[in-house]
Design an enzyme around this catalytic site. Structure first.
Site, short mmCIF file in Angstrom:
data_model
loop_
_atom_site.label_atom_id
_atom_site.label_comp_id
_atom_site.label_asym_id
_atom_site.label_seq_id
_atom_site.Cartn_x
_atom_site.Cartn_y
_atom_site.Cartn_z
N GLY A 26 0.67 -1.08 -0.09
CA GLY A 26 -0.08 0.18 -0.07
C GLY A 26 1.02 1.18 -0.12
O GLY A 26 1.96 1.22 0.51
N GLN A 27 0.46 2.44 -0.59
CA GLN A 27 1.20 3.51 -0.72
C GLN A 27 0.33 4.72 -0.76
O GLN A 27 -0.84 4.78 -1.20
CB GLN A 27 1.89 3.51 -1.94
N GLY A 28 0.79 5.89 0.16
CA GLY A 28 0.12 6.95 0.12
C GLY A 28 0.98 8.19 -0.21
O GLY A 28 2.20 7.80 -0.71
N PHE A 30 2.69 10.37 1.73
CA PHE A 30 3.66 10.52 2.73
C PHE A 30 3.97 9.26 3.34
O PHE A 30 4.99 9.22 4.24
CB PHE A 30 3.12 11.51 3.85
N VAL A 33 3.26 1.08 3.17
CA VAL A 33 3.18 -0.03 3.95
C VAL A 33 3.91 -1.34 3.19
O VAL A 33 3.41 -1.47 2.07
CB VAL A 33 1.89 -0.51 4.43
N LYS A 48 4.78 0.10 8.34
CA LYS A 48 4.49 1.53 7.77
C LYS A 48 5.46 2.14 7.82
O LYS A 48 6.08 2.56 8.86
CB LYS A 48 2.96 1.82 8.55
N ASP A 138 -12.05 8.09 11.56
CA ASP A 138 -11.94 7.53 10.29
C ASP A 138 -12.47 5.95 10.22
O ASP A 138 -11.76 5.35 9.28
CB ASP A 138 -10.48 7.93 9.92
N LYS A 140 -14.04 3.29 8.65
CA LYS A 140 -14.51 2.83 7.50
C LYS A 140 -14.10 1.55 6.91
O LYS A 140 -13.13 0.82 7.39
CB LYS A 140 -14.30 4.20 6.39
N ASN A 143 -10.44 0.70 6.74
CA ASN A 143 -9.61 0.88 7.95
C ASN A 143 -10.02 -0.37 8.78
O ASN A 143 -9.82 -0.32 9.97
CB ASN A 143 -9.81 2.11 8.80
#
Length: 418
Positions: A26-28, A30, A33, A48, A138, A140, A143
């Site tokens: 996973g990547q965002g 900033f 993971v 993370k 948050d 959802k 998550n």
């Protein structure tokens, strides 16, 4: 941004040798993971990696402090925190079946018996947070992770806040499709009651397979949520129907507290039927036996004792926590403990069939909203799998696919909450 990602990647080379990085899951903007192996115990973990930014230091520190304070069978466990010059590493429990969003999407909606089980586990996690004065903010499907036994695990505390009794929050954050009405009117709000609304959206999504509120623009979504206009299909059972409408009350004071939710028949009946295998069992290893195992692995007994007494946040404590966690829950991906050797090289050939769900990696961002969209939207699926992005409101919502939806009606003969 690219420079930050390069710094985050280069930090992997200097990351502690006790971990063998396998692949990015996973990547965002900033953070990202990675699936990794904790070499001493040969156990899969999620790492993370958060880029160190001065503006977000307090947000990252808050997430770490909150996660360290939480120990619950339905909350992802934090094992170790390590910081280099460029990156902060959070070593966490790995949930091998991925996130609930993908799980729902693959099935279009959940069978009610499974929805009851998973929702009850999620409520147990939220109850624990609220009783410890923590608002998640948050909640959802993205998550909620599923472990190898299919049990729910609440994760991503990047927007969570420690809230004293009676204190109201003023920073507006979360995912618009799950946000409570009070977050759209610019006034201080009760973080716990906002979590309750998000639980209502989540339960609706689980059993119906779509969101209760959706629009093609932020303003349209805002109007829908503020008016609480939604419909529930006829086939939804009465007990679930009642819980949804109680959770999705416009007035925060009219929503039940988490303790009141725990007393509703849907939850109590589900708890009574849950088999023991769905809950974390007491650890089968005592502290003494874990320390003995660590001595066999090469750790010095004196160091073990000192570390446990002082609760140090180091690699030795991480090994202890991982062994303790594994003794409690077991793991289909956990291998027998082997003696630690200098220059140990892992043979990853046995791990090529390991299922690696693509999970969202949340980046720290204060006063921000995360984006989500309809289960029918391929673009959102791709974004969520890549980690998504956080946007300040207003944000552009992705559109629904053209696939026709069946009519959804609220039937007047249904029992209503007062």
């Amino acid at each position: 941004m690219e420079q930050g990602r390069e710094a985050c990647c280069s930090s992997e080379d200097s990351f502690m040798p006790e971990y063998k990085m396998l692949k990015t899951v996973g990547q965002g903007q900033f953070s990202k993971v990675k699936l990794a192996i904790h070499v001493p115990t040969v156990t899969h973990v999620a790492v993370k990696m958060i880029r160190n930014e001065k503006d977000y230091a307090s947000v990252v520190a808050s997430e770490i402090n909150i996660m360290k304070s939480l120990k619950h069978p339905h909350i992802i466990e934090l094992f170790h925190v390590f910081q280099s010059r460029d990156t902060t590493f959070l070593v966490m429990e790995h949930a091998s079946q991925g996130d609930l969003y993908r799980y729902i999407m693959e099935r279009r909606c959940l069978h009610e018996s499974e929805a009851r089980r998973l929702f009850t586990q999620i409520v147990l996690a939220v109850e624990y947070c609220h009783n410890n004065q923590i608002a998640h903010r948050d909640i959802k499907a993205d998550n909620i992770l599923l472990d190898w036994m299919g049990n729910a695990k609440l994760c991503d505390f990047g927007l969570a806040a420690k809230v004293p009794p009676g204190h109201l929050l003023t920073d507006y954050c979360g995912t618009p499709l799950y946000c409570a009405p009070e977050l759209f009117v610019g006034e201080a709000y009760d973080g716990f009651r906002a979590d309750i609304w998000s639980l209502g959206v989540l339960l609706f999504l689980m059993v119906v397979g779509r969101f209760p509120f959706w629009a093609r623009s932020p303003e349209g979504l805002r109007r829908q949520i503020l008016s609480s206009k939604y419909s529930i299909p006829e086939h939804i059972s009465n007990d679930i129907f009642i819980v949804i409408i109680r959770l999705l009350m416009i007035n925060p004071g009219s929503r039940p507290s988490i303790d009141q939710i725990m007393r509703c028949s849907m939850i109590t009946d589900t708890l009574a039927r849950l088999p023991p295998s769905t809950q974390r069992l007491p650890g089968t290893l005592t502290t003494t036996s874990i320390v003995s195992s660590m001595t066999v692995m090469g750790y010095k007994s004196e160091e073990n004792t000192d570390c446990l007494r002082e609760q140090k946040d180091n690699q030795l404590m991480a090994t202890y926590l991982i062994l303790k966690h594994e003794s409690s829950v077991g793991d289909s991906c956990h291998q027998p403990v082997k003696p630690r050797q200098s220059g140990l090289v892992l043979n990853l050939g046995d791990h090529h069939t390991f299922p690696v769900p693509l999970r969202r990696a949340t980046e720290p961002a204060p006063l921000a909203f995360t984006m989500s969209c309809s289960l029918q939207e391929t673009e959102h699926e791709n974004n969520a799998r890549q980690g998504g992005t956080r946007h300040s409101m207003p944000a552009t919502l992705c559109h629904l696919s053209d696939r026709p939806q069946p009519p959804h009606l609220v039937f007047p003969n249904r029992p209503r909450s007062s």
